[in-house]
Enzyme design. Sequence first.
Site, PDB file in Angstrom:
ATOM      1  N   GLU A 102      -8.476  56.664  61.488  1.00 22.26           N
ATOM      2  CA  GLU A 102      -7.881  55.371  61.831  1.00 22.26           C
ATOM      3  C   GLU A 102      -6.365  55.396  61.666  1.00 22.26           C
ATOM      4  O   GLU A 102      -5.841  56.084  60.802  1.00 22.26           O
ATOM      5  CB  GLU A 102      -8.425  54.288  60.888  1.00 22.26           C
ATOM      6  CG  GLU A 102      -9.900  54.025  61.071  1.00 22.26           C
ATOM      7  CD  GLU A 102     -10.427  53.027  60.056  1.00 22.26           C
ATOM      8  OE1 GLU A 102     -11.565  52.588  60.220  1.00 22.26           O
ATOM      9  OE2 GLU A 102      -9.696  52.688  59.101  1.00 22.26           O
ATOM     10  N   CYS A 121       0.899  53.146  59.998  1.00 24.04           N
ATOM     11  CA  CYS A 121       0.168  53.704  58.855  1.00 24.04           C
ATOM     12  C   CYS A 121      -0.753  54.798  59.397  1.00 24.04           C
ATOM     13  O   CYS A 121      -1.597  54.534  60.247  1.00 24.04           O
ATOM     14  CB  CYS A 121      -0.629  52.582  58.180  1.00 24.04           C
ATOM     15  SG  CYS A 121      -1.654  53.158  56.832  1.00 24.04           S
ATOM     16  N   CYS A 128     -11.887  62.141  52.430  1.00 24.17           N
ATOM     17  CA  CYS A 128     -11.026  62.506  51.299  1.00 24.17           C
ATOM     18  C   CYS A 128     -11.917  63.019  50.177  1.00 24.17           C
ATOM     19  O   CYS A 128     -13.013  62.496  49.950  1.00 24.17           O
ATOM     20  CB  CYS A 128     -10.226  61.288  50.819  1.00 24.17           C
ATOM     21  SG  CYS A 128      -9.145  61.674  49.414  1.00 24.17           S
ATOM     22  N   CYS A 132     -11.985  58.163  44.763  1.00 21.32           N
ATOM     23  CA  CYS A 132     -11.640  56.935  44.026  1.00 21.32           C
ATOM     24  C   CYS A 132     -12.724  55.891  44.319  1.00 21.32           C
ATOM     25  O   CYS A 132     -13.126  55.716  45.466  1.00 21.32           O
ATOM     26  CB  CYS A 132     -10.273  56.424  44.446  1.00 21.32           C
ATOM     27  SG  CYS A 132      -8.981  57.659  44.228  1.00 21.32           S
ATOM     28  N   CYS A 135     -12.284  52.984  46.970  1.00 15.13           N
ATOM     29  CA  CYS A 135     -11.772  53.365  48.285  1.00 15.13           C
ATOM     30  C   CYS A 135     -12.883  53.792  49.234  1.00 15.13           C
ATOM     31  O   CYS A 135     -13.684  54.681  48.911  1.00 15.13           O
ATOM     32  CB  CYS A 135     -10.766  54.506  48.112  1.00 15.13           C
ATOM     33  SG  CYS A 135     -10.253  55.233  49.669  1.00 15.13           S
ATOM     34  N   CYS A 366     -13.462  48.614  56.529  1.00 18.45           N
ATOM     35  CA  CYS A 366     -12.537  49.743  56.500  1.00 18.45           C
ATOM     36  C   CYS A 366     -12.179  50.065  55.052  1.00 18.45           C
ATOM     37  O   CYS A 366     -12.318  51.180  54.596  1.00 18.45           O
ATOM     38  CB  CYS A 366     -11.289  49.371  57.296  1.00 18.45           C
ATOM     39  SG  CYS A 366      -9.936  50.461  57.004  1.00 18.45           S
TER      40      CYS A 366
END
Length: 377
Positions: A102, A121, A128, A132, A135, A366
Amino acid sequence: MENFQLKEKLNIPSILNLQKEELIKLIVKSGEKPYRAEQLWRSIYKECNLDFSEITTLSKDFRSKLEKQFRISTLEKKIHLDSSDSSTTKLLFRLDDGELIESVLMRYNSDYGKKGRKTACISTQAGCALGCTFCATGQQGFRRNLSSGEIIEQVLQLQKIAIQEDLSELEEGKRKKGEIQGITNIVYMGMGEPLANYNNTILSLRSIIDNTGINIGSRHITISTVGLVPQIKKLADEKLQINLAISLHASDNKTRSETMPVNKRFPIEELLDICHYYVEKTNRRIFFEYVLLKNQNDSLEKAEKLGKLLNGLHCHVNLIPVNPTSNGGYLRTDDQENRLFQGVLKRFGIPSTIRVEKGIDINAGCGQLRERTLSTN
Ligand code: SAH
Ligand code: SF4
């Protein structure tokens, strides 16, 4: 047959992976004049042409020679969402191998008669590895690093939109001729950890700041990191004038480790040491991101600890209400408490901003890409 052609095409690399000097060398080696390479660079990076057929300033022969060796675009736009207040556009891209990423464009109005900022952004990884707990990307796990070309193309795709808007405003008389500015700021705050994909992140940065192309100054670019200490050291030594944002999100190791597994590898003391080193080396202040998670890291006692921790460091804290739609079931701290938290930091002389979310209506599901722009201007 069609499938075969498609497969063939996917094997052709993107020209966006080349640095400017590499591109010039290659073009000159193929028998063209250096100014042709400059022309090509400008038409891609300044005019945002993402297909060779659009570059009509180059001869047909030259274009077909290029087409045999390279593609420009490798991202397929799958979704384009605009927030109801038109401030935010989110794009979902499919990469060659089917991975999804995204990118977001955020528009800011200026109160001072100047034209507002536009911030892109961008993502650096599909998924990832750092996990975390608040997230959404972290909860998806790691898929792969993006190439520098895939990082750069996100900027070009958003730039195309931003410039088109400027041109429309020019036609409507809302802008003066010199005011075609496109994207003004870039934040590496999309999916993934930029410093875990260090080389491609830096390569993309170099193409983005080149002043004959996209031409966005280092001081208008921010890299956000979860806090990978060795890479922060490396970045400090590069002496780039970019902004560095550290995702701190807690003021003691116990609290931080509960939501950020990386803290067990690089605890707060080590992280703060390297932040001091960064400020010394670059003379730039550091931005700390602090996502406020109700009953987790938002007490006034934790604010006190944060104040003590950052005391004496040239920095700015961004207090960010957690995106409530993300995994992990965290709730937002209410406005009143946010302000009390901020008040404690103020007592320690630490400047901070409470971030107002943008395009919240299109961030649903998201949990990641949102307003996180730092006061970088
Ligand atoms: N991996 C990098 C950059 C991408 S994340 C990093 O962690 O810094 C960009 C920012 O979004 C980080 O500060 C991250 O902590 C924050 N973030 C992640 N999930 C969030 C959520 N649900 N609500 C608010 N901010 C979030
Ligand atoms: Fe990765 Fe950053 Fe999300 Fe943590 S916050 S999981 S480092 S993208």
